[in-house]
Design a protein around this motif. Structure first.
Motif, PDB file in Angstrom:
ATOM      1  N   SER A   4      60.248  63.812  45.507  1.00 52.07           N
ATOM      2  CA  SER A   4      59.387  64.602  44.646  1.00 52.07           C
ATOM      3  C   SER A   4      60.200  65.559  43.778  1.00 52.07           C
ATOM      4  O   SER A   4      61.255  66.022  44.160  1.00 52.07           O
ATOM      5  N   LEU A   6      58.864  68.357  42.738  1.00 46.87           N
ATOM      6  CA  LEU A   6      58.377  69.707  43.038  1.00 46.87           C
ATOM      7  C   LEU A   6      59.363  70.455  43.914  1.00 46.87           C
ATOM      8  O   LEU A   6      60.037  69.860  44.739  1.00 46.87           O
ATOM      9  N   LEU A   7      59.416  71.756  43.739  1.00 46.13           N
ATOM     10  CA  LEU A   7      60.273  72.571  44.601  1.00 46.13           C
ATOM     11  C   LEU A   7      59.525  72.910  45.878  1.00 46.13           C
ATOM     12  O   LEU A   7      58.307  72.907  45.915  1.00 46.13           O
ATOM     13  N   HIS A   8      60.308  73.234  46.931  1.00 48.15           N
ATOM     14  CA  HIS A   8      59.682  73.654  48.171  1.00 48.15           C
ATOM     15  C   HIS A   8      59.153  75.079  48.037  1.00 48.15           C
ATOM     16  O   HIS A   8      59.787  75.912  47.396  1.00 48.15           O
ATOM     17  N   THR A   9      58.034  75.325  48.664  1.00 52.39           N
ATOM     18  CA  THR A   9      57.452  76.660  48.635  1.00 52.39           C
ATOM     19  C   THR A   9      58.397  77.654  49.306  1.00 52.39           C
ATOM     20  O   THR A   9      58.541  78.784  48.863  1.00 52.39           O
ATOM     21  N   ASN A  10      59.040  77.199  50.387  1.00 47.08           N
ATOM     22  CA  ASN A  10      59.998  78.041  51.113  1.00 47.08           C
ATOM     23  C   ASN A  10      61.339  78.003  50.377  1.00 47.08           C
ATOM     24  O   ASN A  10      62.051  76.996  50.381  1.00 47.08           O
TER      25      ASN A  10
ATOM     26  N   ARG B 242      52.374  60.180  47.408  1.00 47.57           N
ATOM     27  CA  ARG B 242      53.127  61.341  46.944  1.00 47.57           C
ATOM     28  C   ARG B 242      52.502  62.669  47.418  1.00 47.57           C
ATOM     29  O   ARG B 242      53.201  63.591  47.861  1.00 47.57           O
ATOM     30  N   GLU B 245      53.438  63.314  50.970  1.00 46.84           N
ATOM     31  CA  GLU B 245      54.864  63.678  51.018  1.00 46.84           C
ATOM     32  C   GLU B 245      55.056  65.146  50.627  1.00 46.84           C
ATOM     33  O   GLU B 245      55.747  65.901  51.312  1.00 46.84           O
ATOM     34  N   ASP B 246      54.416  65.549  49.538  1.00 41.86           N
ATOM     35  CA  ASP B 246      54.558  66.934  49.082  1.00 41.86           C
ATOM     36  C   ASP B 246      54.012  67.908  50.130  1.00 41.86           C
ATOM     37  O   ASP B 246      54.586  68.971  50.349  1.00 41.86           O
ATOM     38  N   THR B 249      56.324  68.007  53.410  1.00 39.88           N
ATOM     39  CA  THR B 249      57.649  68.579  53.193  1.00 39.88           C
ATOM     40  C   THR B 249      57.558  70.009  52.666  1.00 39.88           C
ATOM     41  O   THR B 249      58.575  70.622  52.369  1.00 39.88           O
ATOM     42  N   GLY B 250      56.349  70.514  52.554  1.00 36.57           N
ATOM     43  CA  GLY B 250      56.207  71.916  52.135  1.00 36.57           C
ATOM     44  C   GLY B 250      56.411  72.139  50.656  1.00 36.57           C
ATOM     45  O   GLY B 250      56.913  73.164  50.236  1.00 36.57           O
ATOM     46  N   ARG B 251      56.032  71.135  49.869  1.00 37.43           N
ATOM     47  CA  ARG B 251      56.168  71.298  48.411  1.00 37.43           C
ATOM     48  C   ARG B 251      54.795  71.488  47.791  1.00 37.43           C
ATOM     49  O   ARG B 251      54.512  70.958  46.732  1.00 37.43           O
ATOM     50  N   PHE B 252      53.949  72.178  48.505  1.00 40.09           N
ATOM     51  CA  PHE B 252      52.554  72.199  48.061  1.00 40.09           C
ATOM     52  C   PHE B 252      52.212  73.413  47.245  1.00 40.09           C
ATOM     53  O   PHE B 252      52.544  74.522  47.599  1.00 40.09           O
ATOM     54  N   GLY B 253      51.503  73.202  46.170  1.00 41.01           N
ATOM     55  CA  GLY B 253      50.858  74.268  45.397  1.00 41.01           C
ATOM     56  C   GLY B 253      51.804  75.215  44.725  1.00 41.01           C
ATOM     57  O   GLY B 253      52.469  75.996  45.276  1.00 41.01           O
TER      58      GLY B 253
END
Lengths: 229, 253
Positions: A4, A6-10, B242, B245-246, B249-253
């Motif tokens: 992905s 997207l970046l990790h929230t953490n 996808r 997966e997001d 893996t903590g890629r949410f929002g």
């Protein structure tokens, strides 16, 4: 499925993952350099350069430990899943292969130092060719890992056959030298070892490439078709 | 694996607001199915639809079917109370009845369901349920003490025992460990693994490691839609979608 964007929230997690990536890239660069230097030390009969390769290995070993510690920290503190989990476990295995490649480069220069103490047995033609391929395999396997590029990883795996073929050719040639004149045995054996180490380096690059397929697709392709060796 | 409980085009509404969109899921017998997803995705609403608890909220309604052993629990001929006896529920916070003793708490469901019991029978059911909930050894000498005198983890196991006393076939658990410490959580999780030999279990959880550790199957919900449903080990190592997966893996929002 590709990783992905997207970046990790953490943020800390994201940074640790980037750190792992950067460390592996740097380690890959270092061992590539070791192979190139080892080959130059052989061809140019440059013993000081050979000794430098041995010193370079300390940095590779240090990075191996650092990278493993980072992976363990990531697993323990962040309980990664999905593509992150596959990236980190692949990272753990790749550092081992990279570290071994560094060791093989050191093994090569140990033989080079011995060879440089006697007159050159023969012009080196196949070994630089092998080294060039092995080096490109290491570089491309790391690039494939960084870019999640399975097509490039497949190419790396295919190139391993060329190196195996050259290794065999070197063996047959040296065998004839040794049969003709026992005085060449010491030097021929050293060259034979170097050929074998290059062949091992290509195998480690192949391992890395096979791990890339796992990382991207989540499927193990190791030990699926022909047995290596 | 027999499919114990099946949802068919299940949608849930709160007034005009649609909280679940055409959910089609099959919960296999003797398996633990975890439902994961971000807050407000409809996880709790989904489990509450599974034993007809959604409809008790004013203005709430359900469309579609929930099939338990081949029978639609939303069929007008079916009694909701009977459904809830067959499909038990454990909630987020331990909810022992505050005025009742440990024993009365466990037996409460028997009374509510008008299951006539002699004193001896009742004692047997209480012991069996408390043993199943791995609480018997800890409370057998204080069955007459108030249920709320137990620790949080014990109270939650008391609620599991209460749910088990009426011999349900399906056990729904909505965030059963979110108010518990790690040791109590581990005991509940161990309990789930023991219980699945006899029950079909559905667990809603925000704790993804909990879903990964305990469940056989995982359903990922987002914004009222079922995004992915599959084997837990697949979902957590290599999900197909996808969005899944997001999320994992903590890629949410």
């Amino acid at each position: 499925m590709d990783t992905s964007q997207l970046l990790h929230t953490n943020r800390q997690y994201e940074e640790e993952l980037r750190g792992l990536r950067a460390g592996l890239l740097k380690m890959g660069g270092l061992v590539e350099r070791q192979i190139a230097d080892a080959m130059e030390a052989l061809v140019k009969r440059d013993t000081p350069l050979a000794r430098q390769v041995i010193l370079q290995d300390e940095e590779v070993n240090r990075m191996d430990v650092e990278s493993d510690e980072r992976c363990i920290r990531l697993l323990a503190l962040h309980q990664p899943a999905g593509s992150d989990l596959r990236f980190i476990t692949t990272g753990l295995k790749i550092t081992t292969d990279l570290e071994r490649i560094g060791d093989n480069a050191v093994n090569i220069v140990e033989r080079v130092i011995e060879l440089n103490e006697e007159p050159q047995l023969k012009p080196y033609l196949d070994l630089p060719r092998m080294s060039e391929i092995a080096q490109s395999m290491v570089k491309d396997s790391i690039d494939a890992f960084m870019r999640s590029d399975t097509a490039l990883a497949d190419e790396v795996i295919a190139r391993d056959d060329e190196v195996d073929h050259l290794n065999h050719q070197v063996y047959r040639e040296l065998l004839s030298y040794m049969a003709e004149d026992p005085h060449t045995i010491r030097r021929a054996t050293n060259i034979l070892f170097i050929s074998k180490y290059l062949e091992r380096i290509a195998d480690h690059a192949t391992n890395i490439a096979e791990m890339v397929a796992f990382m991207v697709k989540g499927k193990m392709i190791r030990h699926m078709d022909k047995k290596k060796e | 694996m027999a499919e114990k409980l099946i949802t068919r085009n299940l949608s849930a509404y709160f007034g005009q607001v649609r909280a679940l969109n055409d959910i089609n899921l099959a919960f296999p017998e003797n398996r633990i199915t975890a439902i994961i997803g971000p807050s407000g995705c409809g996880k709790s609403t989904l489990v509450r639809c599974l034993n007809r608890m959604h409809e008790v909220v004013t203005g709430a309604r359900v469309e579609g079917e929930v099939i338990l052993d081949g029978e639609n629990i939303y069929d007008p001929a079916i009694d909701a109370v009977g459904v809830r006896r067959r499909i038990g529920m454990v909630f987020q916070k331990p909810t022992p009845f505050p005025t009742m003793s440990v024993e009365e708490n466990v037996a409460a469901g028997l009374r509510l369901n008008n299951i006539a019991q002699s004193r001896a029978e009742r004692a047997r059911v209480v012991e069996r349920s408390l043993r199943q909930a791995a609480l018997w050894e800890e409370v057998k000498d204080r069955l007459n003490r108030p249920g709320i005198s137990l620790s949080g983890g014990q109270q939650q196991r008391l609620c599991v025992a209460r749910a088990l006393a009426v011999e349900p076939e399906v056990l729904l658990m909505d965030e059963p460990c979110s108010a518990l410490d790690p040791i109590s959580t581990a005991r509940i999780e161990e309990l789930l693994l023991e219980l699945k030999a006899n029950y079909t279990i559905v667990i809603v959880t925000h704790n993804m490691q909990q879903a990964a550790r305990t469940s056989d199957l995982t359903a990922f919900l987002n914004a009222g839609d079922l995004i992915e449903f599959g084997e837990t080990r697949q979902i957590f190592t290599n999900p197909a979608r996808r969005e899944t997966e997001d999320y994992i893996t903590g890629r949410f929002g």
